[in-house]
Design a protein around this motif. Structure first.
Motif, PDB file in Angstrom:
ATOM      1  N   PRO A  93       0.814  -1.222   0.000  1.00 57.12           N
ATOM      2  CA  PRO A  93       0.000   0.000   0.000  1.00 57.12           C
ATOM      3  C   PRO A  93       0.851   1.278   0.000  1.00 57.12           C
ATOM      4  O   PRO A  93       1.959   1.293   0.512  1.00 57.12           O
ATOM      5  CB  PRO A  93      -0.783  -0.087   1.315  1.00 57.12           C
ATOM      6  N   PHE A  94       0.274   2.311  -0.596  1.00 54.16           N
ATOM      7  CA  PHE A  94       0.844   3.661  -0.515  1.00 54.16           C
ATOM      8  C   PHE A  94       0.086   4.417   0.553  1.00 54.16           C
ATOM      9  O   PHE A  94      -1.125   4.277   0.664  1.00 54.16           O
ATOM     10  CB  PHE A  94       0.701   4.384  -1.864  1.00 54.16           C
ATOM     11  N   ASN A  95       0.780   5.223   1.337  1.00 56.68           N
ATOM     12  CA  ASN A  95       0.089   6.122   2.253  1.00 56.68           C
ATOM     13  C   ASN A  95       0.911   7.387   2.485  1.00 56.68           C
ATOM     14  O   ASN A  95       2.139   7.348   2.528  1.00 56.68           O
ATOM     15  CB  ASN A  95      -0.187   5.446   3.601  1.00 56.68           C
ATOM     16  N   ALA A  96       0.226   8.511   2.587  1.00 53.38           N
ATOM     17  CA  ALA A  96       0.848   9.794   2.900  1.00 53.38           C
ATOM     18  C   ALA A  96      -0.273  10.728   3.332  1.00 53.38           C
ATOM     19  O   ALA A  96      -1.445  10.336   3.287  1.00 53.38           O
ATOM     20  CB  ALA A  96       1.572  10.364   1.682  1.00 53.38           C
ATOM     21  N   PHE A  97       0.084  11.943   3.721  1.00 59.52           N
ATOM     22  CA  PHE A  97      -0.961  12.886   4.128  1.00 59.52           C
ATOM     23  C   PHE A  97      -1.604  13.578   2.929  1.00 59.52           C
ATOM     24  O   PHE A  97      -2.336  14.547   3.070  1.00 59.52           O
ATOM     25  CB  PHE A  97      -0.423  13.895   5.160  1.00 59.52           C
ATOM     26  N   TYR A  98      -1.326  13.038   1.714  1.00 64.37           N
ATOM     27  CA  TYR A  98      -1.904  13.555   0.464  1.00 64.37           C
ATOM     28  C   TYR A  98      -2.122  12.365  -0.466  1.00 64.37           C
ATOM     29  O   TYR A  98      -1.706  11.247  -0.140  1.00 64.37           O
ATOM     30  CB  TYR A  98      -0.939  14.563  -0.188  1.00 64.37           C
ATOM     31  N   ASP A  99      -2.742  12.615  -1.623  1.00 62.01           N
ATOM     32  CA  ASP A  99      -3.020  11.530  -2.566  1.00 62.01           C
ATOM     33  C   ASP A  99      -1.788  11.167  -3.379  1.00 62.01           C
ATOM     34  O   ASP A  99      -0.851  11.963  -3.492  1.00 62.01           O
ATOM     35  CB  ASP A  99      -4.156  11.932  -3.516  1.00 62.01           C
ATOM     36  N   ILE A 145      -1.329   3.066  11.926  1.00 66.08           N
ATOM     37  CA  ILE A 145      -2.410   3.164  12.906  1.00 66.08           C
ATOM     38  C   ILE A 145      -3.750   3.499  12.269  1.00 66.08           C
ATOM     39  O   ILE A 145      -4.763   3.486  12.934  1.00 66.08           O
ATOM     40  CB  ILE A 145      -2.130   4.180  14.043  1.00 66.08           C
ATOM     41  N   GLU A 146      -3.749   3.792  10.962  1.00 68.89           N
ATOM     42  CA  GLU A 146      -5.040   3.993  10.307  1.00 68.89           C
ATOM     43  C   GLU A 146      -5.783   2.671  10.121  1.00 68.89           C
ATOM     44  O   GLU A 146      -6.911   2.646   9.639  1.00 68.89           O
ATOM     45  CB  GLU A 146      -4.847   4.685   8.959  1.00 68.89           C
ATOM     46  N   GLY A 147      -5.130   1.577  10.477  1.00 65.03           N
ATOM     47  CA  GLY A 147      -5.853   0.309  10.499  1.00 65.03           C
ATOM     48  C   GLY A 147      -5.443  -0.698   9.447  1.00 65.03           C
ATOM     49  O   GLY A 147      -6.223  -1.556   9.063  1.00 65.03           O
ATOM     50  N   TRP A 148      -4.213  -0.598   8.935  1.00 69.37           N
ATOM     51  CA  TRP A 148      -3.755  -1.639   8.022  1.00 69.37           C
ATOM     52  C   TRP A 148      -2.306  -1.981   8.335  1.00 69.37           C
ATOM     53  O   TRP A 148      -1.585  -1.204   8.965  1.00 69.37           O
ATOM     54  CB  TRP A 148      -3.880  -1.206   6.546  1.00 69.37           C
ATOM     55  N   GLY A 244       6.944  16.392  15.313  1.00 73.20           N
ATOM     56  CA  GLY A 244       6.760  15.878  13.965  1.00 73.20           C
ATOM     57  C   GLY A 244       5.376  16.208  13.452  1.00 73.20           C
ATOM     58  O   GLY A 244       4.537  16.717  14.213  1.00 73.20           O
ATOM     59  N   TYR A 245       5.135  15.905  12.170  1.00 70.04           N
ATOM     60  CA  TYR A 245       3.875  16.268  11.511  1.00 70.04           C
ATOM     61  C   TYR A 245       2.660  15.725  12.262  1.00 70.04           C
ATOM     62  O   TYR A 245       1.755  16.467  12.627  1.00 70.04           O
ATOM     63  CB  TYR A 245       3.890  15.751  10.069  1.00 70.04           C
ATOM     64  N   TRP A 246       2.634  14.416  12.499  1.00 72.50           N
ATOM     65  CA  TRP A 246       1.490  13.809  13.197  1.00 72.50           C
ATOM     66  C   TRP A 246       1.629  13.960  14.704  1.00 72.50           C
ATOM     67  O   TRP A 246       0.628  14.126  15.419  1.00 72.50           O
ATOM     68  CB  TRP A 246       1.342  12.333  12.823  1.00 72.50           C
ATOM     69  N   GLU A 247       2.871  13.900  15.187  1.00 71.46           N
ATOM     70  CA  GLU A 247       3.113  14.005  16.622  1.00 71.46           C
ATOM     71  C   GLU A 247       2.596  15.351  17.144  1.00 71.46           C
ATOM     72  O   GLU A 247       2.046  15.422  18.249  1.00 71.46           O
ATOM     73  CB  GLU A 247       4.613  13.872  16.926  1.00 71.46           C
ATOM     74  N   ASN A 248       2.757  16.402  16.351  1.00 76.38           N
ATOM     75  CA  ASN A 248       2.303  17.733  16.776  1.00 76.38           C
ATOM     76  C   ASN A 248       0.778  17.819  16.791  1.00 76.38           C
ATOM     77  O   ASN A 248       0.210  18.750  17.335  1.00 76.38           O
ATOM     78  CB  ASN A 248       2.864  18.824  15.859  1.00 76.38           C
ATOM     79  N   GLN A 249       0.119  16.831  16.158  1.00 74.06           N
ATOM     80  CA  GLN A 249      -1.347  16.806  16.156  1.00 74.06           C
ATOM     81  C   GLN A 249      -1.885  15.777  17.141  1.00 74.06           C
ATOM     82  O   GLN A 249      -3.028  15.347  17.037  1.00 74.06           O
ATOM     83  CB  GLN A 249      -1.848  16.508  14.746  1.00 74.06           C
TER      84      GLN A 249
END
Ligand SMILES: Nc1nc2c(c(=O)[nH]1)N[C@H]1C(S)=C(S)[C@@H](COP(=O)(O)O)O[C@H]1N2
Ligand SMILES: [Mo]
Length: 257
Positions: A93-99, A145-148, A244-249
Motif C-alpha cells: 500500500p501507498f500512504n501519505a498525508f496527500y493523494d 495506525i489507520e488500520g492496516w 513531527g507532523y502527526w506528533e504535533n497533532q
C-alpha cells in the motif's frame, strides 16, 4: 514486567487486527490526549494480548502513559519479526498525508542528504556515496495506525553505520527528519541505533519508487508507520524535542509497535 509482544506470528496478527479496531475509536476517549500503540500498551502492562477480551481488559487497565516510560521499556536488543519473501504484500500500500498523484518528485542528480546538529563528521551525502556503503535488506511488517498492515522488503544502509560515519553524537536524545514533502518526524537515539533501523534506498530489490519515498525512507520495524519518514532531505541530531507532523497533532511521539 516482561515483554511478550509479538511472540508468535498469530499474536502479531491478532494485535494488528485489534489495533485496527481500537485505534479507530477516538483516542481521547481511551487515553486522554495521546494515541497509544497497542504494542506500547502490551509493553507497559506486560500482558500477552491474544484476543479481543484481553486487549479490552488491558486498555481499561492502562489509563495513563508517557513517552519517557515507553522509551525506558524499549529493549534495544529485541528484534521485530522478519518474514520470507513469499509473504510480501503485493501490491504494497501507498500512504501519505496527500493523494498518490501529489507524491514529490526528487531529482537524483541534484539530490543531497544533509545531516546537521550534534555531528562532527561528514555533513552532506550524495546517493552514490550512500549506495557505496555496505547494504542490507529485511522483510518486515509495516503497521499503520489507520488500520492496516503490510509486509514489505526494504534494503539500504544500517542507520547506526550512517550516524557513525557522520560523526553523530550518539549520546544525544533525538534524531529528527525533514522530508521533501515537508513531512517531519523524530525518533529516540536507542531506536536510531537499533540493528533493524535502515536508511533504505531500495524496495523489493529495486530503487525505491517515488510513492514509497524516493530517494530514501528510514525503515524501522520497531515503529509504527508514521514514524518511518519517506523522501528524507535533512537529518538533525539534537537534544531539543523535535516533534513531527502527526506528533504535533497528538499522535504518540514514541510510536513503537
Ligand atoms: N515524507 C513522508 N513520509 C511518510 C508519510 C508522509 O505523508 N510523508 N506518511 C507516513 C505514514 S502515516 C505511513 S503509514 C507510511 C506509508 O509508507 P508507504 O507509502 O511506503 O506505505 O509513510 C510514513 N512516512
Ligand atoms: Mo501511517
Amino acid at each position: 514486567m516482561s515483554l511478550k509482544l509479538f511472540k508468535t506470528r498469530s499474536d502479531a496478527e491478532l494485535i494488528i487486527k485489534d489495533a485496527a479496531k481500537e485505534l479507530k475509536a477516538p483516542a481521547r476517549r481511551l487515553f486522554g490526549k495521546r494515541i497509544l500503540s497497542l504494542g506500547g500498551l502490551a509493553m507497559l502492562s506486560g500482558c500477552n494480548i491474544t484476543d479481543d477480551k484481553s486487549v479490552n481488559a488491558m486498555l481499561r487497565r492502562v489509563s495513563s502513559f508517557n513517552d519517557d516510560v515507553q522509551a525506558l521499556l524499549f529493549d534495544p536488543n529485541q528484534l521485530a519479526p522478519t518474514y520470507p519473501d513469499s509473504m510480501i504484500t503485493r501490491p504494497f500500500p501507498f500512504n501519505a498525508f496527500y493523494d498518490i498523484d501529489e507524491v514529490p518528485e526528487v531529482d537524483p542528480s541534484t539530490y543531497k542528504l544533509a545531516i546537521g546538529g550534534l555531528v562532527k563528521g561528514k555533513r552532506v551525502w550524495t546517493l552514490d556515496e550512500l549506495h557505496a556503503m555496505p547494504q542490507e535488506s529485511q522483510v518486515t511488517r509495516h503497521i499503520c495506525i489507520e488500520g492496516w498492515s503490510a509486509i514489505g522488503k526494504w534494503g539500504g544502509v544500517r542507520f547506526a553505520n550512517f550516524l557513525a560515519r557522520s560523526g553523530a553524537d550518539t549520546s544525544a536524545k533525538y534524531v529528527a527528519f525533514h522530508c521533501a514533502d515537508n513531512y517531519s518526524t523524530s525518533i529516540d537515539m536507542p531506536t536510531a541505533l537499533h540493528a533493524q533501523t535502515l536508511l533504505t534506498l531500495t524496495y523489493d530489490g529495486q530503487i525505491l519508487p517515488p510513492k514509497y519515498g524516493f530517494p530514501m525512507k528510514l525503515r524501522m520495524p520497531t515503529k509504527l508507520g508514521y514514524k518511518n519518514p519517506k523522501h528524507i532531505v535533512a537529518i538533525t541530531v539534537t537534544n531539543d524535542y523535535p516533534g513531527g507532523y502527526w506528533e504535533n497533532q497528538g499522535y504518540n511521539w514514541f510510536g513503537g509497535s
